[in-house]
Design a protein around this motif. Structure first.
Motif, PDB file in Angstrom:
ATOM      1  N   ALA A  15      55.996  37.053 -18.985  1.00  0.00           N
ATOM      2  CA  ALA A  15      55.101  36.210 -18.193  1.00  0.00           C
ATOM      3  C   ALA A  15      53.847  36.984 -17.809  1.00  0.00           C
ATOM      4  N   VAL A  16      54.026  38.241 -17.398  1.00  0.00           N
ATOM      5  CA  VAL A  16      52.892  39.093 -17.037  1.00  0.00           C
ATOM      6  C   VAL A  16      51.977  39.288 -18.239  1.00  0.00           C
ATOM      7  N   GLY A  17      52.577  39.551 -19.411  1.00  0.00           N
ATOM      8  CA  GLY A  17      51.786  39.749 -20.623  1.00  0.00           C
ATOM      9  C   GLY A  17      50.980  38.518 -20.983  1.00  0.00           C
ATOM     10  N   GLY A  18      51.595  37.326 -20.812  1.00  0.00           N
ATOM     11  CA  GLY A  18      50.897  36.084 -21.124  1.00  0.00           C
ATOM     12  C   GLY A  18      49.698  35.852 -20.223  1.00  0.00           C
ATOM     13  N   VAL A  19      49.874  36.110 -18.926  1.00  0.00           N
ATOM     14  CA  VAL A  19      48.770  35.934 -17.971  1.00  0.00           C
ATOM     15  C   VAL A  19      47.688  36.982 -18.215  1.00  0.00           C
ATOM     16  N   TYR A  20      48.096  38.198 -18.526  1.00  0.00           N
ATOM     17  CA  TYR A  20      47.139  39.274 -18.787  1.00  0.00           C
ATOM     18  C   TYR A  20      46.242  38.934 -19.979  1.00  0.00           C
ATOM     19  N   GLU A  21      46.848  38.422 -21.041  1.00  0.00           N
ATOM     20  CA  GLU A  21      46.100  38.130 -22.265  1.00  0.00           C
ATOM     21  C   GLU A  21      45.245  36.871 -22.141  1.00  0.00           C
ATOM     22  N   ASP A  22      45.728  35.889 -21.410  1.00  0.00           N
ATOM     23  CA  ASP A  22      45.050  34.585 -21.371  1.00  0.00           C
ATOM     24  C   ASP A  22      44.635  34.174 -19.960  1.00  0.00           C
ATOM     25  N   PHE A  23      44.245  35.153 -19.157  1.00  0.00           N
ATOM     26  CA  PHE A  23      43.904  34.852 -17.769  1.00  0.00           C
ATOM     27  C   PHE A  23      42.777  33.829 -17.667  1.00  0.00           C
ATOM     28  N   VAL A  24      41.708  34.029 -18.455  1.00  0.00           N
ATOM     29  CA  VAL A  24      40.552  33.120 -18.365  1.00  0.00           C
ATOM     30  C   VAL A  24      40.922  31.688 -18.754  1.00  0.00           C
ATOM     31  N   PRO A  25      41.548  31.455 -19.911  1.00  0.00           N
ATOM     32  CA  PRO A  25      41.931  30.078 -20.253  1.00  0.00           C
ATOM     33  C   PRO A  25      42.887  29.455 -19.251  1.00  0.00           C
ATOM     34  N   ILE A  26      43.811  30.256 -18.716  1.00  0.00           N
ATOM     35  CA  ILE A  26      44.776  29.723 -17.753  1.00  0.00           C
ATOM     36  C   ILE A  26      44.066  29.242 -16.486  1.00  0.00           C
ATOM     37  N   ILE A  27      43.176  30.087 -15.959  1.00  0.00           N
ATOM     38  CA  ILE A  27      42.506  29.715 -14.715  1.00  0.00           C
ATOM     39  C   ILE A  27      41.523  28.568 -14.954  1.00  0.00           C
ATOM     40  N   GLN A  28      40.916  28.497 -16.161  1.00  0.00           N
ATOM     41  CA  GLN A  28      40.045  27.372 -16.493  1.00  0.00           C
ATOM     42  C   GLN A  28      40.847  26.078 -16.570  1.00  0.00           C
ATOM     43  N   ALA A  29      42.033  26.156 -17.169  1.00  0.00           N
ATOM     44  CA  ALA A  29      42.878  24.972 -17.302  1.00  0.00           C
ATOM     45  C   ALA A  29      43.295  24.447 -15.931  1.00  0.00           C
ATOM     46  N   ILE A  30      43.681  25.361 -15.047  1.00  0.00           N
ATOM     47  CA  ILE A  30      44.084  24.945 -13.695  1.00  0.00           C
ATOM     48  C   ILE A  30      42.910  24.291 -12.977  1.00  0.00           C
ATOM     49  N   ASN A  31      41.716  24.843 -13.154  1.00  0.00           N
ATOM     50  CA  ASN A  31      40.515  24.320 -12.502  1.00  0.00           C
ATOM     51  C   ASN A  31      40.132  22.937 -13.020  1.00  0.00           C
ATOM     52  N   LEU A  32      40.458  22.667 -14.298  1.00  0.00           N
ATOM     53  CA  LEU A  32      40.113  21.379 -14.907  1.00  0.00           C
ATOM     54  C   LEU A  32      41.063  20.256 -14.502  1.00  0.00           C
ATOM     55  N   ILE A  33      42.235  20.626 -14.033  1.00  0.00           N
ATOM     56  CA  ILE A  33      43.229  19.619 -13.653  1.00  0.00           C
ATOM     57  C   ILE A  33      42.844  19.006 -12.311  1.00  0.00           C
ATOM     58  N   ASP A  34      43.230  17.773 -12.120  1.00  0.00           N
ATOM     59  CA  ASP A  34      42.888  16.997 -10.920  1.00  0.00           C
ATOM     60  C   ASP A  34      42.996  17.843  -9.663  1.00  0.00           C
ATOM     61  N   ASP A  35      41.883  17.928  -8.897  1.00  0.00           N
ATOM     62  CA  ASP A  35      41.886  18.742  -7.685  1.00  0.00           C
ATOM     63  C   ASP A  35      42.754  18.160  -6.573  1.00  0.00           C
ATOM     64  N   LYS A  36      43.266  16.955  -6.782  1.00  0.00           N
ATOM     65  CA  LYS A  36      44.171  16.369  -5.802  1.00  0.00           C
ATOM     66  C   LYS A  36      45.596  16.885  -5.988  1.00  0.00           C
ATOM     67  N   ASP A  37      45.810  17.621  -7.063  1.00  0.00           N
ATOM     68  CA  ASP A  37      47.120  18.207  -7.332  1.00  0.00           C
ATOM     69  C   ASP A  37      47.292  19.424  -6.428  1.00  0.00           C
ATOM     70  N   ALA A  38      48.223  19.331  -5.486  1.00  0.00           N
ATOM     71  CA  ALA A  38      48.409  20.398  -4.493  1.00  0.00           C
ATOM     72  C   ALA A  38      48.806  21.709  -5.149  1.00  0.00           C
ATOM     73  N   LEU A  39      49.697  21.639  -6.139  1.00  0.00           N
ATOM     74  CA  LEU A  39      50.145  22.869  -6.802  1.00  0.00           C
ATOM     75  C   LEU A  39      49.004  23.503  -7.584  1.00  0.00           C
ATOM     76  N   ALA A  40      48.165  22.678  -8.202  1.00  0.00           N
ATOM     77  CA  ALA A  40      47.007  23.194  -8.950  1.00  0.00           C
ATOM     78  C   ALA A  40      46.061  23.926  -8.003  1.00  0.00           C
ATOM     79  N   SER A  41      45.805  23.335  -6.847  1.00  0.00           N
ATOM     80  CA  SER A  41      44.919  23.961  -5.866  1.00  0.00           C
ATOM     81  C   SER A  41      45.499  25.282  -5.373  1.00  0.00           C
ATOM     82  N   TYR A  42      46.807  25.283  -5.136  1.00  0.00           N
ATOM     83  CA  TYR A  42      47.477  26.498  -4.658  1.00  0.00           C
ATOM     84  C   TYR A  42      47.395  27.604  -5.700  1.00  0.00           C
TER      85      TYR A  42
END
Length: 226
Positions: free
Chosen positions: A130-157
């Protein structure tokens, strides 16, 4: 003779050892599996799996480092966030394509979908993945979370946590540490193990971890990347 023993045609008198995860049901002094087997074969050796003991040691160490335990929790929530939604996973794939500036093949998309792996405290090698996946793809992961509906509480967290410089630093440190522990664990999992190699393997891993701590290589790398 136990029914299972008869079914598998196992001769307990020919058994030399029992290796288990150390759970009470296996090692209990009176009613544990090992105790019952020793009643039939007094020479049977009860061994607590060395790989499992290593995992418990790592889990115990992280308990003493409160924030690392929090990071494990965030990684687990991150996995659940994408694993439980095909829609969110599709957003992650799109973010990955945008980041790499290329259209991903079906095989590559499947690989992206598996990148955010489950982090499980009792199976810390999965946390390493899991650490390796986040390390390698941190930018796409955080972009994906940001693109998801901001009303999603877990996404915001998750977005607020992923933006934390402290979390990024912890990911860099764990990315340096986990491969050394993984190599040690895999050495214990070989089909044939030379017991004379165990202590040197542990000493080698300890030296490697000490060197990482003294030279602060993860922090240096983080400063370069920033």
């Amino acid at each position: 003779m136990y029914p299972e023993q008869s079914k598998c045609e196992l001769d307990i008198l020919k058994m030399m050892s029992l290796v288990s995860d150390g759970a009470k049901v296996m090692t209990g002094q009176k009613t544990g599996v090992a105790a019952r087997l020793k009643q039939l074969n007094s020479k049977l050796l009860n061994v607590h799996c060395i790989c499992h003991r290593l995992a418990l040691a790592c889990a115990g160490a992280s308990d003493e480092t409160t924030y690392i335990a929090q990071v494990e929790g965030i990684l687990l929530q991150l996995w659940m966030f994408f694993a439980n939604s095909a829609k969110r996973t599709a957003v992650l794939v799109t973010a990955q394509e945008s980041w790499q500036k290329m259209k991903l093949s079906h095989k590559a998309k499947s690989a992206v979908e598996k990148k955010v792996r489950k982090a499980c405290i009792t199976r810390w090698l999965s946390t390493s993945n899991a650490v390796g996946g986040v390390y390698e793809d941190f930018v796409p992961i955080i972009q994906a979370i940001n693109l998801i509906d901001d009303k999603d509480a877990l996404a915001s967290y998750l977005f607020s946590k992923m933006k934390s410089f402290k979390l990024v630093g912890a990911i860099y440190i764990l990315k340096a540490v986990f491969p050394e522990l993984a190599a040690l664990s895999k050495a214990f999992q070989r089909s044939t193990v030379n017991f004379g190699h165990i202590f040197p393997a542990i000493s080698h891993t300890t030296d490697k971890l000490t060197k990482i701590a003294q030279e602060e290589t993860p922090i240096t790398q983080l400063q370069v990347d920033v």
